[in-house]
Each structure stands twice: as C-alpha cells, then as structure tokens.
Design a protein around this motif. Structure first.
Motif, mmCIF file in Angstrom:
data_model
loop_
_atom_site.group_PDB
_atom_site.id
_atom_site.type_symbol
_atom_site.label_atom_id
_atom_site.label_comp_id
_atom_site.label_asym_id
_atom_site.label_seq_id
_atom_site.Cartn_x
_atom_site.Cartn_y
_atom_site.Cartn_z
ATOM 1 N N ALA A 189 4.608 13.421 5.093
ATOM 2 C CA ALA A 189 4.526 12.026 4.261
ATOM 3 C C ALA A 189 5.738 11.624 3.484
ATOM 4 C CB ALA A 189 3.272 11.961 3.489
ATOM 5 N N MET A 190 5.883 10.541 3.017
ATOM 6 C CA MET A 190 6.936 10.091 2.121
ATOM 7 C C MET A 190 6.705 9.665 1.054
ATOM 8 S SD MET A 190 10.031 10.316 3.684
ATOM 9 C CE MET A 190 10.641 10.466 5.187
ATOM 10 N N PHE A 234 -1.202 0.048 11.856
ATOM 11 C CA PHE A 234 -2.399 -0.568 12.544
ATOM 12 C C PHE A 234 -2.245 -1.561 13.362
ATOM 13 C CE2 PHE A 234 -4.049 2.320 9.174
ATOM 14 C CZ PHE A 234 -4.905 2.920 9.999
ATOM 15 N N GLU A 269 2.747 7.739 9.133
ATOM 16 C CA GLU A 269 1.406 7.315 9.009
ATOM 17 C C GLU A 269 0.535 7.205 10.250
ATOM 18 O OE1 GLU A 269 -0.156 6.182 6.175
ATOM 19 O OE2 GLU A 269 1.350 6.467 4.700
ATOM 20 N N LEU A 282 0.732 -1.184 0.155
ATOM 21 C CA LEU A 282 -0.102 -0.085 -0.073
ATOM 22 C C LEU A 282 0.950 1.394 0.004
ATOM 23 C CD1 LEU A 282 -3.135 0.434 -0.253
ATOM 24 C CD2 LEU A 282 -3.165 0.941 2.291
ATOM 25 N N ARG A 283 1.401 1.380 1.036
ATOM 26 C CA ARG A 283 2.473 2.674 1.201
ATOM 27 C C ARG A 283 3.570 2.268 2.404
ATOM 28 N NH1 ARG A 283 -2.076 4.942 1.864
ATOM 29 N NH2 ARG A 283 -1.863 5.104 4.025
ATOM 30 N N ILE A 337 0.431 -0.285 6.761
ATOM 31 C CA ILE A 337 -0.126 -1.367 7.370
ATOM 32 C C ILE A 337 0.333 -1.452 8.949
ATOM 33 C CG2 ILE A 337 -0.590 -3.686 7.499
ATOM 34 C CD1 ILE A 337 -1.384 -2.767 4.615
#
Lengths: 232, 80
Positions: free
Chosen positions: A102-103, A66, A95, A58-59, A63
């Motif tokens: 952000a990266m 979470f 995140e 995803l980025r 993930i």
C-alpha cells in the motif's frame, strides 16, 4: 511489433507523456484506452499512467480500481499480460491487488517533485532484463503518496522472491536515509508481482526519454521491455 | 433506513506522518499535555436495509472493498 495501450482515467496527467515516449521516442504503436473501455483486443502491453485519477479521493487509486477497464486489466494481468503502473498507476495496481502493499503519505508530508536516483536490483523481469544489476538511473519523481508500505511477512516474501526491481539510492548507488526521500520501506521504488509480468514504480521513466528534456535514463527500461516482447 | 458511522484508522503499528505533524503543531501551541495524535477518516453512510444486522453487513462489505485499505487501515462501524 507490439502494440501498447495507455489507460486514461479522469485525472490522469502522464498519459500523454507515456504516449509520446512510446510513439515518438520508441516508435511503437500506441493506443489510448478510456477508463470506460472494456476491449483490450490487439493490446500487447498496458501502461497505467501517472496523475490524480478521480482526484485521489478516498485514497490514491482506490476509485480508479473499480472503473470498467480495470476489471479487464486484472484479467489481462492474470493471464500473464504485461502491465506497467507508473506513479498513480502503481497506486492503482496496489489497490487492485495486482501487486502487494500500500502507499502512504510521504514521510515528510510534502509532494516531492525532483530528479532522484534509483538502482536496478534484479535483471530477472521483462522490464529489467536489458539492464545491469546495480545500474543507476537519474529519473524524475512527482508524488505526495509514494511511501511504500507492506507487512513484515510481505516484505520478506518480496525479498525472497526477488520482486524488488528498483530501490531509491544516491548518485553513487548507495542506499541512504536521505536518498530514500519518501520513507518507503526498504527504499522500495518499484516491485513486480510473483508472476513477474506486472510492474509498479513511483519514478517516471516515461518523462526521462530525451536528452533535451534533461535525462534519457528512462529509455533503457523501455528498450528492455521491447526486447523482451520481441523474443517472447 | 439506517445511518452508519465508520471510523477508518491507520493500524497502530504504522507510522502516521499527518498525526505526527499535527502533534508537533500542538506542541508549538503549548499543548504539551497531548502525548500522541493519530489521524483517521470519519465516513457517514445512509443505508437501506431490513435490519440493523443487514445494514452492518452491507457497510462491512463497503469498508473492506473500498472505504478502508486493510493493508494499513482498520475500521469500526456504528449503526443507528
């Protein structure tokens, strides 16, 4: 004596570097914390290490943010606990919104794995209090997504609040287009939050701890941390 | 059951290195008519919901919590 916790996600690969740096070079107590753990009792300082947590799906960091332990990390950080995110750890902390920004993919799209120079920009943090402003460090980087981005307002607030701890520079300490190899906004290599207890940085000080392995420029950063923790 | 199609795109103000590289490659192929390339993500979700609007709400939450990073990305949702 402070106890360090190194978080291990599936796909972390600098967890052992961080453990080795703290345990065998800095002679500290260190514990590995599995991403499913939720107990941070007895931990004084958290390291979110580099790697490719959850395959960067995803980025980077999206993930991992979470996973069960990250909920505790957020609480720990919100109470003022020191959290240091290195490389993928930086991406995870972004995140998790513990630090702003952000990266993006490196401007030239390549994964860059080499020794770079970075400059200490402020001594006002527990990570940099033992350094000198303008001090230059020769430290390895290894990342494909280290192109730091933040909105204009966000950047202004980082600058106004003295939250930029490290910038990429050349061997003389000058900020050049070339030394900003990944295209980060304002040459940013490492930032802290407004509470100044969370650090995110792309370079790997934990991989620059012993002369025999090339550089020990990472050591002063951890010495600074230990000093700050002992007087806190 | 609803099918949701999500497009995640980089915000217009943000430089897209992948899109730029693809654009450059297209120019090398002689496709000079292409004047700009932006690369994003396409995500499909199957959603259990009572209504289309409920499904949309769930997908919006999925996007803002995880699928898109709103610091740099926008998202569009289509429900069928």
């Amino acid at each position: 004596m402070a106890t360090f916790g190194v978080i291990v996600f599936p796909g972390s690969n600098c967890d052992h570097d961080a453990y080795h740096a703290m345990k065998h070079v800095m002679n500290c107590d260190v514990k590995f914390l599995w991403h499913k753990d939720t107990d941070l009792a007895g931990i004084d300082f958290l390291i979110v290490p580099g790697g490719f947590s959850y395959g960067d799906y995803l980025r980077s960091g999206a993930i991992a943010r979470f996973s069960p332990i990250m909920q505790e990390v957020v609480k720990f950080a919100e109470k003022g606990g020191p959290v240091m995110g290195i490389c993928n750890g930086f991406q995870i902390l972004l995140e998790a919104h513990l630090i702003p920004g952000a990266m993006m993919h490196n401007q030239k799209l390549r994964h860059v794995c080499k020794d770079i120079y970075m400059r200490c920009e402020t001594t006002d943090s527990l990570y940099t209090s033992g350094l000198e402003k303008g001090q230059i460090f020769n430290i390895p980087v290894s990342h494909g997504e280290g192109n730091f981005f933040i909105s204009d307002d966000g950047l202004k607030s980082l600058q106004d609040n003295d939250q930029v701890l490290f910038r990429y520079c050349d061997a003389n300490g000058d900020l050049t287009e070339e030394s900003n190899f990944n295209g980060s906004i304002d040459s940013i290599a490492g930032i802290t939050n407004t509470g100044r207890n969370v650090l995110g940085m792309m370079p790997h000080p934990e991989r620059a701890m012993e002369k025999i392995l090339g550089s020990e420029d990472g050591k002063p950063i951890f010495e600074s941390i230990l000093n700050s923790l002992s007087v806190a | 059951m609803y099918k949701a199609k999500v497009n995640v795109t980089l915000r217009p103000s943000i430089l897209d290195p992948k899109g730029k590289a693809a654009h450059h490659a297209l120019q090398n192929l002689g496709l000079n008519q292409v004047s700009k390339v932006r690369i994003g993500k396409f995500i499909e979700l199957d959603v259990e919901a009572d209504s289309e609007s409920a499904a949309k709400e769930i997908v919006e939450s999925a996007c803002s919590k995880l699928l898109a990073n709103e610091v740099m990305e926008d998202f569009e949702i289509e429900i069928e």
